[in-house]
Scaffold this motif. Structure first.
Motif, mmCIF file in Angstrom:
data_model
loop_
_atom_site.group_PDB
_atom_site.id
_atom_site.type_symbol
_atom_site.label_atom_id
_atom_site.label_comp_id
_atom_site.label_asym_id
_atom_site.label_seq_id
_atom_site.Cartn_x
_atom_site.Cartn_y
_atom_site.Cartn_z
ATOM 1 N N LEU A 9 114.144 74.153 75.176
ATOM 2 C CA LEU A 9 113.718 74.261 73.778
ATOM 3 C C LEU A 9 114.428 73.177 72.964
ATOM 4 O O LEU A 9 115.608 73.287 72.663
ATOM 5 C CB LEU A 9 114.063 75.632 73.211
ATOM 6 C CG LEU A 9 113.280 76.842 73.722
ATOM 7 C CD1 LEU A 9 113.608 78.060 72.880
ATOM 8 C CD2 LEU A 9 111.791 76.589 73.724
ATOM 9 N N TYR A 58 107.713 76.066 70.659
ATOM 10 C CA TYR A 58 108.737 76.838 71.366
ATOM 11 C C TYR A 58 108.136 78.142 71.896
ATOM 12 O O TYR A 58 108.437 78.565 73.020
ATOM 13 C CB TYR A 58 109.897 77.178 70.418
ATOM 14 C CG TYR A 58 110.677 75.995 69.891
ATOM 15 C CD1 TYR A 58 110.665 74.767 70.544
ATOM 16 C CD2 TYR A 58 111.440 76.119 68.735
ATOM 17 C CE1 TYR A 58 111.385 73.693 70.054
ATOM 18 C CE2 TYR A 58 112.176 75.050 68.234
ATOM 19 C CZ TYR A 58 112.136 73.842 68.892
ATOM 20 O OH TYR A 58 112.853 72.794 68.409
ATOM 21 N N TRP A 82 115.976 82.464 69.055
ATOM 22 C CA TRP A 82 115.226 82.042 70.235
ATOM 23 C C TRP A 82 115.785 82.634 71.525
ATOM 24 O O TRP A 82 115.048 82.839 72.499
ATOM 25 C CB TRP A 82 115.133 80.527 70.294
ATOM 26 C CG TRP A 82 114.199 80.021 69.241
ATOM 27 C CD1 TRP A 82 114.522 79.364 68.095
ATOM 28 C CD2 TRP A 82 112.771 80.179 69.222
ATOM 29 N NE1 TRP A 82 113.405 79.102 67.354
ATOM 30 C CE2 TRP A 82 112.307 79.583 68.024
ATOM 31 C CE3 TRP A 82 111.850 80.767 70.087
ATOM 32 C CZ2 TRP A 82 110.955 79.566 67.691
ATOM 33 C CZ3 TRP A 82 110.502 80.738 69.749
ATOM 34 C CH2 TRP A 82 110.063 80.157 68.571
#
Length: 341
Positions: A9, A58, A82
């Motif tokens: 990411l 993402y 995330w």
């Protein structure tokens, strides 16, 4: 699982050294995909690093059923969001340090990892090198006598106020970027396993003129388990230009280490007891790069169920100390809602 397929990411500068190049040396790991805010940058990164797949977002990468794990080198403020999303999607996570912006976020990650039954590992790469274990061994085996004082530091020059590491909204600051190493090593050497927490006695920050919430340097005084005195120093912009040291003083001797961060590069490791001083050498094992050792540990945790030295739960006491340092210095916590300039 024969091979772990990892997605990245963010096209971060650290990613080639921390993941892509080490993965080429570990047969069990393959870097299979990347996503970035700027698709053009992701495409360029993928071509240069030989990554076969580029995702538009993402979220698309995390949803990729052909990926087993995610590496997160995003800005600090994005780590918790995330990481928890990746865990919810069934992905193992290797997240750059610090794993969260504050203790509360670290707890959320640790809880999410436990619920998911997945590996969530904080990327304190130095901890996987034999040097870190040997330092702890010397402190524990009594050679230095009763430990009286521990000092750790992580200072390097980054006099670029426009860099993202100086942005409060991205959970920046010298303690977050550099000092987290010094705090983590302090915990390792002090034997703080969250049973007898480290107490912050006081802290002093030098701040960035454009945003007084952001520290360019930080020093803190600590009380360690057993009443030991401690001090941590962090800087990205001060007179302490390059200082990556640990110093442990006991009743019979002392230990000094320079460059504990990347000891496969030149470092110094001395132990003095009485009038005798020796230079510790770890032999061939000391030459293994820290990032390769870290990635191997991540792969072994996923494939073989082996425990890691820096699981998500270990981030909680580290961020607790860092939060306390910010409070003692009179600065808002990173990620704290409503913090003003």
């Amino acid at each position: 699982m024969k091979r772990i397929r990892i997605g990245i990411l963010g096209a971060a500068r650290i990613a080639p050294a921390a993941l892509v190049r080490p993965a080429r040396l570990i047969p069990e790991v393959r870097v299979a995909a990347i996503a970035a805010r700027d698709p053009a940058r992701a495409d360029t990164f993928a071509r240069r690093q030989g990554i076969p797949r580029v995702h538009a977002t993402y979220a698309d990468l995390i949803a990729d059923p052909e990926l087993d794990a995610v590496y997160i080198p995003l800005p600090n403020a994005l780590h918790a969001h995330w990481t928890t999303r990746a865990l919810a999607a069934g992905k193992h996570v290797l997240c750059e340090k610090p794993m969260a912006a504050n203790e509360a976020e670290a707890r959320e990650i640790a809880d999410a990892a436990e619920r998911a039954g997945l590996v969530a590992m904080e990327a304190f790469h130095y901890r996987y090198h034999p040097l870190a274990g040997r330092m702890r061994e010397i402190v524990d085996d009594g050679e230095l006598g009763e430990i009286r004082r521990i000092d750790t530091s992580m200072c390097f020059p980054l006099p670029l106020p426009g860099d993202i590491r100086y942005r409060y909204d991205l959970a920046g600051g010298s303690l977050m970027d550099a000092g987290c190493y010094a705090v983590h090593l302090m915990r390792v050497l002090a034997g703080d396993d969250d049973g007898d927490p480290i107490e912050v006695l006081g802290a002093r920050a030098l701040t960035v003129p454009r945003d007084r919430r952001v520290d360019r340097a930080m020093s803190a005084r600590l009380r360690l388990p057993g009443g030991v005195v401690g001090a941590v120093h962090a800087s990205m912009w001060s007179r302490r230009l390059l200082d990556m040291r640990a110093h442990v003083v006991g009743t019979r001797g002392e230990m000094r280490v320079f460059n504990y961060l990347m000891p496969h590069l030149p470092h110094r490791f001395t132990v003095s007891v009485g009038k005798r001083r020796r230079h510790e050498h770890l032999g061939e094992a000391a030459r293994m790069p820290t990032y390769r050792l870290q990635l191997q540990a991540f792969a072994d945790a996923i494939r073989l169920g082996r425990p890691t030295l820096t699981p998500a739960a270990d981030a909680v006491p580290t961020l607790r100390i860092m939060d306390a340092i910010y409070r003692a210095a009179g600065l808002p916590l990173r990620g704290e809602a409503g913090a003003t300039r």
